[in-house]
Every structure is written in C-alpha cells, then in structure tokens.
Design an enzyme around this catalytic site. Structure first.
Site, PDB file in Angstrom:
ATOM      1  N   HIS A  99       5.042 -13.124   7.400  1.00  8.20           N
ATOM      2  CA  HIS A  99       5.278 -11.735   7.008  1.00  8.20           C
ATOM      3  C   HIS A  99       6.468 -11.668   6.067  1.00  8.20           C
ATOM      4  O   HIS A  99       7.409 -12.463   6.198  1.00  8.20           O
ATOM      5  CB  HIS A  99       5.541 -10.847   8.226  1.00  8.20           C
ATOM      6  N   ARG A 139       2.264  -5.222  16.529  1.00 10.34           N
ATOM      7  CA  ARG A 139       0.892  -4.716  16.392  1.00 10.34           C
ATOM      8  C   ARG A 139      -0.102  -5.789  16.842  1.00 10.34           C
ATOM      9  O   ARG A 139      -1.179  -5.486  17.323  1.00 10.34           O
ATOM     10  CB  ARG A 139       0.626  -4.315  14.922  1.00 10.34           C
ATOM     11  N   HIS A 178      -2.058  -8.964   1.640  1.00 10.34           N
ATOM     12  CA  HIS A 178      -1.809  -7.714   2.392  1.00 10.34           C
ATOM     13  C   HIS A 178      -3.026  -7.467   3.301  1.00 10.34           C
ATOM     14  O   HIS A 178      -3.393  -8.356   4.074  1.00 10.34           O
ATOM     15  CB  HIS A 178      -1.551  -6.606   1.369  1.00 10.34           C
ATOM     16  N   SER A 224       0.838  -1.219   0.000  1.00 17.96           N
ATOM     17  CA  SER A 224       0.000   0.000   0.000  1.00 17.96           C
ATOM     18  C   SER A 224       0.866   1.260   0.000  1.00 17.96           C
ATOM     19  O   SER A 224       0.563   2.235  -0.709  1.00 17.96           O
ATOM     20  CB  SER A 224      -0.977   0.009   1.175  1.00 17.96           C
ATOM     21  N   ASP A 259      -2.966  -8.811  11.339  1.00 20.43           N
ATOM     22  CA  ASP A 259      -4.321  -9.194  10.932  1.00 20.43           C
ATOM     23  C   ASP A 259      -4.881 -10.379  11.716  1.00 20.43           C
ATOM     24  O   ASP A 259      -6.082 -10.643  11.665  1.00 20.43           O
ATOM     25  CB  ASP A 259      -4.335  -9.506   9.428  1.00 20.43           C
TER      26      ASP A 259
HETATM   27  N1  CMX Z   1       0.320 -20.239   5.614  1.00 19.34           N
HETATM   28  C1  CMX Z   1       0.773 -21.135   4.684  1.00 19.34           C
HETATM   29  N2  CMX Z   1       1.851 -20.907   3.920  1.00 19.34           N
HETATM   30  C2  CMX Z   1       2.508 -19.755   4.090  1.00 19.34           C
HETATM   31  C3  CMX Z   1       2.135 -18.799   5.062  1.00 19.34           C
HETATM   32  C4  CMX Z   1       0.977 -19.063   5.824  1.00 19.34           C
HETATM   33  N3  CMX Z   1       0.499 -18.186   6.706  1.00 19.34           N
HETATM   34  N4  CMX Z   1       2.996 -17.772   5.013  1.00 19.34           N
HETATM   35  C5  CMX Z   1       3.879 -18.052   4.045  1.00 19.34           C
HETATM   36  N5  CMX Z   1       3.578 -19.256   3.484  1.00 19.34           N
HETATM   37  C6  CMX Z   1       4.244 -19.898   2.336  1.00 19.34           C
HETATM   38  C7  CMX Z   1       4.188 -18.956   1.152  1.00 19.34           C
HETATM   39  O1  CMX Z   1       2.933 -19.019   0.497  1.00 19.34           O
HETATM   40  C8  CMX Z   1       5.337 -19.490   0.309  1.00 19.34           C
HETATM   41  O2  CMX Z   1       4.897 -20.684  -0.315  1.00 19.34           O
HETATM   42  P1  CMX Z   1       5.352 -21.046  -1.818  1.00 19.34           P
HETATM   43  O3  CMX Z   1       6.837 -21.063  -1.797  1.00 19.34           O
HETATM   44  O4  CMX Z   1       4.727 -22.374  -2.045  1.00 19.34           O
HETATM   45  O5  CMX Z   1       4.801 -19.972  -2.693  1.00 19.34           O
HETATM   46  C9  CMX Z   1       6.362 -19.873   1.382  1.00 19.34           C
HETATM   47  O6  CMX Z   1       5.622 -20.070   2.592  1.00 19.34           O
HETATM   48  C10 CMX Z   1       7.446 -18.855   1.619  1.00 19.34           C
HETATM   49  O7  CMX Z   1       6.836 -17.611   1.923  1.00 19.34           O
HETATM   50  P2  CMX Z   1       7.605 -16.539   2.822  1.00 19.34           P
HETATM   51  O8  CMX Z   1       8.867 -16.185   2.118  1.00 19.34           O
HETATM   52  O9  CMX Z   1       7.695 -16.996   4.232  1.00 19.34           O
HETATM   53  O10 CMX Z   1       6.584 -15.345   2.828  1.00 19.34           O
HETATM   54  P3  CMX Z   1       6.381 -14.215   1.716  1.00 19.34           P
HETATM   55  O11 CMX Z   1       7.309 -13.090   2.016  1.00 19.34           O
HETATM   56  O12 CMX Z   1       6.413 -14.755   0.333  1.00 19.34           O
HETATM   57  O13 CMX Z   1       4.879 -13.775   2.000  1.00 19.34           O
HETATM   58  C11 CMX Z   1       3.035 -13.219   3.344  1.00 19.34           C
HETATM   59  C12 CMX Z   1       4.539 -13.095   3.175  1.00 19.34           C
HETATM   60  C13 CMX Z   1       2.575 -12.288   4.447  1.00 19.34           C
HETATM   61  C14 CMX Z   1       2.378 -12.772   2.035  1.00 19.34           C
HETATM   62  C15 CMX Z   1       2.692 -14.680   3.681  1.00 19.34           C
HETATM   63  O14 CMX Z   1       3.263 -15.030   4.914  1.00 19.34           O
HETATM   64  C16 CMX Z   1       1.201 -14.959   3.696  1.00 19.34           C
HETATM   65  O15 CMX Z   1       0.627 -15.218   2.624  1.00 19.34           O
HETATM   66  N6  CMX Z   1       0.535 -14.869   4.912  1.00 19.34           N
HETATM   67  C17 CMX Z   1      -0.889 -15.011   4.998  1.00 19.34           C
HETATM   68  C18 CMX Z   1      -1.578 -13.762   4.488  1.00 19.34           C
HETATM   69  C19 CMX Z   1      -1.421 -12.629   5.490  1.00 19.34           C
HETATM   70  O16 CMX Z   1      -1.638 -12.783   6.678  1.00 19.34           O
HETATM   71  N7  CMX Z   1      -1.092 -11.427   4.976  1.00 19.34           N
HETATM   72  C20 CMX Z   1      -1.043 -10.220   5.802  1.00 19.34           C
HETATM   73  C21 CMX Z   1       0.362  -9.672   6.054  1.00 19.34           C
HETATM   74  C22 CMX Z   1       0.302  -8.423   6.860  1.00 19.34           C
HETATM   75  C23 CMX Z   1      -0.329  -7.289   6.091  1.00 19.34           C
HETATM   76  O17 CMX Z   1       0.253  -6.831   5.119  1.00 19.34           O
HETATM   77  O18 CMX Z   1      -1.441  -6.869   6.441  1.00 19.34           O
END
Ligand code: CMX
Length: 451
Positions: A318, A327, A271, A241, A373
């Site tokens: 994250h 947070r 996000h 964002s 979140d």
């Molecule tokens: N559940 C299952 N798998 C997850 C996970 C979760 N909560 N968090 C990460 N992973 C997976 C990723 O999807 C990725 O899988 P692939 O390699 O198969 O694609 C792998 O673990 C590695 O990811 P990462 O390097 O640890 O995390 P990223 O930096 O790529 O992504 C985030 C970070 C937040 C997008 C991810 O942890 C996620 O999707 N979390 C759930 C959604 C969420 O809560 N988002 C809110 C974040 C805060 C905000 O911005 O508001």
C-alpha cells in the site's frame, strides 16, 4: 428529502466558518517540506489536500470523521441484530460528522429510492456499446451521459453565485449516488446474464437493492453487499480515485464528469483494478500448481518464482498503510462468521502467512501486508458473484459515497482550481547542485520563489 440537506447545510456552514478563519488567519503557516524524493515518488506524505470525510493513518488504517472502521462496524445502526451497518450510515457520518440514528439512515435510503430513476437515454448509451465492452467502460460512459441531468451544470451556466454552488452540487451528488446501483446492475445483467434485467425494489436499502437487481436477493447476499459497500467508501483524499475526482471537480466540471474521471483512475491495476486481478492471479496459480487446495509450501514456491520474474502480487502492499488493511480484517471477520471451509478463502488465508515474508525479503516493498483487494474477490465468488471483470465497478459504487461527499465540501469551501507547479529534470538537478536556490513563498501562483 430536505431533512438531510438541511442537516448538511447546518454542519457545512460551521465547517465553512472554520475554513475561512484558517484561510484568513493562518495561510502562511508551513505544514511540511517537499524534497526531490517526494516529487519523484508520487508526492506521498506531502500535505496538500483538504479532505473532511476521512483520514488514513499508516499504522491504524482509515478513520471516518475520526472513528475507526472497527468502531464504526459496531456503532452504525443496522437493520437487524445480525445484519451489517448500512453504507447510508457511513455517508451520513462523512457528510454531517455525527454517527447517525436508524431514522437518519432510513431517511437517506428513502431519499435515494425516490431519486433512483435512471433516464432512458443512459440505458440507450449502455446498449449501444458492444456486449463484451468492459463493465467499467460501460459504467463510465453511462455516468458521463447522465451529466445531461446535472443541476450544477445548468446553474453554473445560468450564472449562479459561487456561494450557492453547493446547493445544486448536493442535488447532483444525491441523484448520482442513488442511480449508481441501477446502472451497475443493468450493466451486470446485460454483460453476464443475457440482458435479463431485474426491476429495482424501492422498499430496499441502497446496497440491498443493488444485490437484488444483480440477481442476489437472499438476506445473506444483501448482508454481504452492505458490508462491501461500506468498507470501500472512502480512503481520505490522496488516493487516485478521490484525488482525480477532486482535481477534475476543481475545474467546476459537473459531479458526473468528476466522478467518472475518478472511476477511470480506480480502474488502474495499482488501485481498484487489483480487486479483480487478485482473483485472476489466484486462478492462474491454481492452474499452474494443478491443485485447488495447494499447501503453503507450494504457494510459497509459486509466489517466489512469480516475484523473481518481476511480478507484482496483487492485493499486497500500500502507498500509505504500513499494517494489514483494516478493510481486509473486516472481510476476514465476516468470512469467519459466515463461511465454513471454502478453498479460495483458505488460499487467501494461506497467502496472508506466505506473501509478507517474501515481499520483505525483496528489500524494497515498504508494506508487505495485504490490502482491501486481497480478500474481496474470494468473498464475492463464494457468494456467487464470479465475474471478476465487474469487481472494480462494485468498488466504484461504494467509492462514490466518499468522493462525492468530498466534492460537496469542495463546493462549500469554494476551493479553487488545483494547479501545482512542475519543472523539468534540469531544474531539479540545478536545485540539487545549489545552482538555484528556492524559497517557499506565500500562496502565490508558483508557491516557490527562485533566488
Ligand atoms: N508485489 C511485488 N512488488 C511490490 C508489491 C507487491 N505486492 N508492492 C510493492 N512492490 C514493489 C513496487 O512495485 C516497487 O518496485 P520498484 O521500485 O521496482 O518499482 C517497490 O516495491 C516499492 O513500492 P512501495 O513504495 O512499497 O509501494 P508504492 O507506494 O510504490 O505502491 C502499491 C503501492 C499498492 C501500488 C503497490 O504495493 C502494489 O503495486 N501492490 C499491488 C497492487 C495492489 O494491490 N493495489 C491495490 C492497492 C489498494 C487499492 O488502492 O485498492
């Protein structure tokens, strides 16, 4: 109204001098290296943005102008001893770089109250949309339609000099922030409460007035809203964002468009949309296990199955943080203080123990801990704000404080259009195989020279 603007001008001009010195004397200093791994993983960790308002440390969490959330929650003045710090205080800190006095905060509250009148056509735009349009779609349409009010847009078209861009941007930023609660509350009441709208109360602070216009006028609701609106305000410049707002703003698009673009980024499930997904996901789990107070073991089995089927558990993980999000901690502390024995909050607490080991066991998740979140939905629901679809809009109102402060600094510094370089896959393969050699060049158009 001029008091805050003058304070900002003084502080910003000092920053501008520092900026110029850095640019003129140190532009060739190398601050990092970019690997193919960086390019293929979303440029995480690559220093490439200039953001004054806050900095995210992977192992400590967010610091606003160097001050942690935990410290801030103690130091920013509040309206009464048991109240929460006001988001106005955080905005002041991000903008001016000093912890405010209560007077500074009420100055901003009053300033925003006088600017909060939303032009009639913005309500017409909202009312023209289907009643079941997603709140974020209504919100973004309303914000974009408000660009008709942009002082920056008019000044730019009239040929104002670059060094004065910040001035009209400031007016837009303050007007926009001031009007967001009214717009969002209007959408909330239209979508979920039969269009029975509640007039603003200009004597209230920004977050308190928002709670009031949503239909939650009790002191505990206002306290909740002040906390909520403070903790989501900023997370440095690289999150989607903030980065989108900056990127779109770098074209000299007006602040309304830049912020609306940032909101469309916030609306993605990776996000800010995660804040509504968390609650729907918990509700699905409750339905699936047919138990409103499931044991940790039942929760574990549900999560394990969910992950085995390729699911992503919302609210965990994250892109930068490697600890439990401060947070999240702030909300947990709040809940422990004010809420006794609520099923949903209990489930959120159980998830804290159950989910991280399961995510660690996948061997791929870099941060198994909960983010902001994971907690917010249960908290909002406890206070009667049950409409999940609205949660990301609430996040977005708070996020305006950070991204709009940053846009102001972009204008003070006169930052150029953002334009990184892209190459096709073959180019990266050729570099990897040594067929193309690259040198980091000076800050020319491509940034990289081939040899
Ligand atoms: N559940 C299952 N798998 C997850 C996970 C979760 N909560 N968090 C990460 N992973 C997976 C990723 O999807 C990725 O899988 P692939 O390699 O198969 O694609 C792998 O673990 C590695 O990811 P990462 O390097 O640890 O995390 P990223 O930096 O790529 O992504 C985030 C970070 C937040 C997008 C991810 O942890 C996620 O999707 N979390 C759930 C959604 C969420 O809560 N988002 C809110 C974040 C805060 C905000 O911005 O508001």
């Amino acid at each position: 109204m001029e008091y805050i603007k003058n304070r900002f001008y003084e502080a910003a001009m000092k920053k501008y001098d520092e900026y110029l010195k850095l640019k003129n004397e140190h532009s060739d200093v190398v601050v990092g290296k970019v690997t193919i791994g960086h390019v293929l993983s979303g440029m995480k960790g690559v220093p490439s943005l200039l953001t004054e308002t806050s900095k995210l440390d992977p192992n400590e969490g967010i610091r606003f102008r160097g001050i942690s959330l935990k410290e801030l929650r103690k130091t920013i003045p509040r309206l009464c001893a048991h109240g929460e710090p006001l988001p106005e205080g955080l905005f002041y800190l991000m903008l001016i770089g000093e912890v405010p006095e209560l007077d500074d905060i009420s100055n901003i509250s009053k300033d925003w109250a006088t600017r909060a009148i939303v032009p009639g056509h913005v309500f017409d735009v909202i009312d023209a949309m289907p009643k079941n349009a997603r709140p974020m779609a209504q919100y973004v349409a309303a914000i974009t339609s408000m660009a008709s009010e942009s002082y920056f847009l008019n000044a730019h078209q009239a040929g104002v000099q670059k060094k004065y861009y910040w001035d009209t941007t400031y007016e837009d930023v303050m007007n926009l922030i001031a009007r967001l609660p009214r717009i969002a509350a209007y959408i909330y009441r239209r979508t979920f409460h039969k269009g029975e709208h509640i007039d603003p109360d200009p004597r209230l602070d920004w977050a308190g007035n928002f709670a009031h216009m949503m239909g939650f006028s009790s002191p505990p609701h206002m306290r909740l809203m002040r906390m909520y609106m403070s903790i989501h305000a900023d997370h440095e410049g690289g999150n989607v964002s903030a980065h989108t707002t900056h990127l779109v703003g770098s074209t000299l698009s007006n602040p309304y468009y830049a912020y609306a673009a940032g909101m469309l980024g916030l609306a993605g499930p990776l996000h800010g949309f995660a804040n509504q997904n968390v609650l729907s996901w918990i509700m699905d789990m409750i339905r699936d296990v047919n138990d409103e107070d499931p044991s940790p073991d039942r929760i574990r089995k549900y999560c394990k199955k969910f992950l085995d089927q390729g699911g992503v558990i919302p609210g965990f993980g994250h892109a930068v943080l490697r600890i439990t999000d401060p947070r999240y901690d702030a909300q947990k502390e709040f809940a422990e203080k004010f809420i006794k024995n609520d099923n949903l909050i209990n489930i959120v607490n159980k998830l804290y123990n159950v989910v991280p080991p399961l995510l660690e066991a996948t061997g791929k998740v870099k941060n198994p801990w909960p983010n902001v979140d994971a907690y917010s939905g249960a908290l909002l629901r406890f206070y009667g704000i049950k409409e999940h679809n609205f949660y990301t809009v609430m996040f977005g109102i708070s996020r305006a404080l950070g991204v709009m402060s940053s846009l102001l600094f972009d204008r003070v510094f006169g930052l150029p259009i953002e334009r990184p370089t892209s190459y096709p896959l073959q180019w990266y393969r050729d570099v990897a195989e040594g067929k193309i050699k690259v040198d980091i060049g000076n800050c020319d158009d491509s940034g990289i020279k081939e040899s």
